[in-house]
Design a protein around this motif. Structure first.
Motif, short mmCIF file in Angstrom:
data_model
loop_
_atom_site.label_atom_id
_atom_site.label_comp_id
_atom_site.label_asym_id
_atom_site.label_seq_id
_atom_site.Cartn_x
_atom_site.Cartn_y
_atom_site.Cartn_z
N ALA A 1 7.71 35.51 -2.72
CA ALA A 1 7.36 35.15 -1.35
C ALA A 1 5.85 35.07 -1.17
N ALA A 2 5.11 35.97 -1.83
CA ALA A 2 3.65 35.97 -1.73
C ALA A 2 3.04 34.75 -2.41
N LEU A 3 3.65 34.31 -3.51
CA LEU A 3 3.12 33.19 -4.28
C LEU A 3 3.68 31.83 -3.88
N SER A 4 4.68 31.84 -3.02
CA SER A 4 5.37 30.60 -2.66
C SER A 4 4.46 29.65 -1.87
N THR A 5 4.64 28.38 -2.13
CA THR A 5 3.92 27.37 -1.34
C THR A 5 4.74 26.97 -0.12
#
Length: 146
Positions: free
Chosen positions: A86-90
């Motif tokens: 979720a933190a790395l998602s675009t």
């Protein structure tokens, strides 16, 4: 509906998180602590001639943090993997978090839609590797008695 008649203790606390790719709700492993902050903005309504300032309640919001021991194994760390994704998602979509301050069998559940706004990892030569997560609520924080 059970109520907690005594003070809450944190050793039984649980965090659950909805994976943005699978929509599965999983417990986050190795949580050390979490914090939820709620806020109501105030709107000043004072008019000329008033002797005192007056205010009205405005918009509400919530945000929070959690600290964990870093885990990356599939069984114990599924919730942590979902947080990292979720933190790395675009994708700019929110997901759901559930916070149980005193466990899932007594007390309260706090839940709401959140955006993971930060994920940091800290490693020390003389300690456990830890991760810190920050989140911003989107919409209302719901309190449910267990």
């Amino acid at each position: 509906m059970a109520t907690n008649a005594t003070a809450y203790t944190g050793e039984s606390g649980v965090v659950k998180f909805t994976d943005i790719t699978t929509s599965a709700v999983t417990s986050v492993a190795s949580v050390r602590s979490f914090t939820v902050d709620t806020e109501v903005q105030t709107i000043e309504s004072t008019a000329m001639g008033d002797g005192n300032r007056t205010y009205l309640p405005g918009l509400r919001q919530f945000s929070g943090t959690m600290d964990l021991f870093l885990r990356d194994d599939d069984n114990g760390g599924a919730g942590q993997s979902a947080l990292q994704q979720a933190a790395l998602s675009t994708q700019s979509e929110a997901t759901t978090i559930e916070l149980y301050p005193s466990g899932t069998t007594a007390g309260i559940k706090l839940s709401g839609s959140v955006i993971i706004t930060g994920y940091s990892i800290t490693a020390n030569f003389d300690g456990m590797t830890e991760a810190s997560v920050t989140f911003q609520g989107s919409g209302a924080l719901t309190r449910t008695d267990i």
